[in-house]
Design a protein around this motif. Structure first.
Motif, short mmCIF file in Angstrom:
data_model
loop_
_atom_site.label_atom_id
_atom_site.label_comp_id
_atom_site.label_asym_id
_atom_site.label_seq_id
_atom_site.Cartn_x
_atom_site.Cartn_y
_atom_site.Cartn_z
N UNK A 1 0.81 -1.22 0.00
CA UNK A 1 0.00 0.00 0.00
C UNK A 1 0.84 1.27 0.00
N UNK A 2 2.11 1.13 0.40
CA UNK A 2 3.00 2.29 0.44
C UNK A 2 3.15 2.91 -0.97
N UNK A 3 2.84 2.16 -2.00
CA UNK A 3 2.96 2.71 -3.36
C UNK A 3 2.00 3.89 -3.56
N UNK A 4 0.93 3.95 -2.76
CA UNK A 4 0.01 5.10 -2.90
C UNK A 4 0.73 6.40 -2.56
N UNK A 5 1.55 6.35 -1.52
CA UNK A 5 2.26 7.59 -1.17
C UNK A 5 3.37 7.85 -2.20
N UNK A 6 3.95 6.77 -2.78
CA UNK A 6 4.94 6.98 -3.84
C UNK A 6 4.27 7.65 -5.05
N UNK A 7 3.04 7.25 -5.34
CA UNK A 7 2.32 7.85 -6.48
C UNK A 7 2.10 9.35 -6.24
N UNK A 8 1.80 9.69 -4.98
CA UNK A 8 1.59 11.12 -4.69
C UNK A 8 2.90 11.88 -4.92
N UNK A 9 4.02 11.26 -4.51
CA UNK A 9 5.32 11.90 -4.74
C UNK A 9 5.58 12.07 -6.24
N UNK A 10 5.26 11.02 -7.00
CA UNK A 10 5.49 11.10 -8.46
C UNK A 10 4.64 12.21 -9.09
N UNK A 11 3.51 12.52 -8.46
CA UNK A 11 2.63 13.55 -9.00
C UNK A 11 3.02 14.96 -8.57
N UNK A 12 4.04 15.08 -7.71
CA UNK A 12 4.48 16.40 -7.25
C UNK A 12 5.04 17.20 -8.42
#
Ligand code: NAP
Length: 443
Positions: free
Chosen positions: A56-67
């Motif tokens: 589930x940690x990939x959700x926060x990685x996705x938010x980072x990628x969207x920065x």
């Protein structure tokens, strides 16, 4: 001009660092460069398929990628598409976040026989890593030897021990499901060169082995010490006591209808893999632990097995232009600094130790170092990288492209499973241009 930063590797350490940099006060622009089209590294290709929540940690990685400060270049490999020196010429700072993807060699005679695999390769195979798609381990065997007393060894044992029903809601690739379904493994042996107190398991991982539908953990109670004699921190003592208690519980578990057996064997050091071309048995030496080290006693024994998985730790991959410590299996660095404008984080820096979030502090340290090391940026970063890649005909993908691939995987998931992973790089890229090429196999 913002400081341009290239992070090489889109695994946990790379994403945590991107997050720390994106949130920092420095005026910077971060590009994550990943050799595969798919991001997430160890999360996608290392975490056990039956531990979906860990991913589930990939959700926060996705938010980072969207920065707004963060870019993604997937399918770009240092050494294939451009050199490290070229990348350093394009970015003010280059950060190596390539993890520890290689197996440490077992280093005993016969370790090159057919049927001997390192855990990185074996885990990569059942997790659909493109590099290991064609490993084709023969599972039509009765007995498996797993070497090492770490969490990865337990992951491997659990995947081999579980029933198809227990694995039904995972993202195991179709080929691995088929191979595990057809497997005839009845005995799993997990060998530790030291004792149960020295084992590196997390207790939650160990306990899971007692709740498997068709596999009974087996322990020789004589190998379990009465008490722990080490001088340990309170935290370590508690963990080891918990593990001992769990192992004692295993000794009392009723077999019921369970058909497979998982033997935990301690004080057993591998000496030689026996057989012809293929592995047929493992020869081990009994040890005792002296001052924390395994010391051979000269007494040997053999265990027949058709598969050996050596799960004795990983090491980083050398990259041309990076100083590398072969012994430590990591990049030579001083608190993450390698050379001017060159940094290393995560397992490539520290070796393969710790859980996923253990990589977070490296990102914070890196952001602080970069803030102190640079004034305004001088190098062009992304636009120049794109020009160089275009000139070489290299095909890179952005994060939106990855999300298109991701959506295709989710859309084709078997019932109850989170996704059907696309395995081969060409099949991932084909999703982005469906009319340009025939559909590839998904598994
Ligand atoms: P690990 O925890 O370092 O365990 C390696 C094991 O291999 C140890 O038992 C070690 O024994 C043994 N070993 C090393 N060299 C050996 C040799 N030559 N012969 C026989 N045995 C040997 O490594 P890992 O299992 O690969 O895990 C890597 C990291 O990922 C760990 O920090 C782990 O906790 C983490 N991880 C966590 C989870 C989770 O939390 N769910 C899941 C997977 C991985 P000695 O102790 O005697 O050296």
């Amino acid at each position: 001009m913002p400081v341009t930063i290239a992070i090489v590797g889109a695994g946990p350490s790379g994403f945590y660092a991107a997050e720390a940099l994106a949130k920092s006060a420095s005026d910077c622009r971060i590009d994550i460069i990943e050799r595969l089209p798919a991001p997430y590294g160890l999360i996608r290709y290392g975490v056990a398929p039956d531990h979906e929540k860990t991913k589930n940690v990939t959700r926060s990685f996705d938010r980072t990628a969207g920065h707004e400060r963060v870019g993604y270049y997937g399918n770009v490999e240092i050494g294939r598409d451009l050199t490290l020196d070229e990348l350093r010429g394009l970015y003010d700072a280059v950060v190596i976040a390539t993890g520890a993807p290689l197996d440490r060699a077992l280093g005993v005679p016969g370790d090159d026989k057919i049927g001997v695999f390192g855990a990185a390769a074996f885990v990569g195979w059942y997790n659909g890593h493109p590099d290991f798609r064609d490993l084709a381990p023969d599972l039509s065997i009765g007995s498996v030897a797993i070497i090492g007393n770490g969490n990865v060894a337990l992951d491997v044992a659990r995947i081999l021990a579980k029933t198809p029903e227990e694995l039904a809601t995972t993202d195991l690739p179709d080929y691995a499901v088929a191979a595990l379904r057809a497997a005839s493994v009845a005995e799993l042996h997990v060998f530790g060169r030291r004792g149960p107190v020295e084992a590196k398991w997390a207790n939650v991982e160990l306990r899971e082995m007692g709740g498997l539908a068709d596999c009974l953990p087996v322990i020789d109670p004589a190998q379990l010490p009465e008490r722990i004699v080490y001088d340990l921190s309170e935290r370590d003592r508690r963990l080891r006591e918990k593990n001992l208690a769990t192992l004692r519980d295993f000794a009392g578990v009723e077999a019921g209808t369970r058909r497979k057996r998982l033997y935990f064997s301690f004080y057993a050091k591998p000496l030689e893999v026996l057989g012809g071309e293929r592995v047929e048995a493992l020869r081990l030496e009994r040890t005792r632990v002296e001052a924390g080290r395994a010391v051979g006693t000269g007494e040997t024994f053999e265990v027949p097995c058709g598969l050996v998985v050596s799960s004795i730790g990983y090491c980083a991959e050398p990259i041309e232009g990076l100083p590398f410590d072969e012994g430590a299996g990591a990049v030579i660095n001083r608190d993450g600094r390698v050379a001017e404008g060159l940094y290393v984080i995560g397992w490539a820096k520290r070796g393969p130790i710790g859980v996923i979030s253990s990589n977070k502090p490296d990102g914070v340290t890196l952001a602080r170092q970069i803030a102190g090391d640079f004034g305004p940026g001088k190098k062009p970063g992304g636009p120049a990288l794109e020009k160089l890649l275009a000139g070489r005909g290299a095909r890179w993908i952005g994060f939106a492209d990855w999300k298109t691939i991701d959506a295709a995987e989710v859309a084709t998931a078997p019932p109850g499973a989170p996704r059907r992973k696309l395995i081969r790089v060409d099949d991932m890229l084909a999703v982005l241009e469906p009319t340009a090429r025939p559909p590839g196999e998904a598994g």
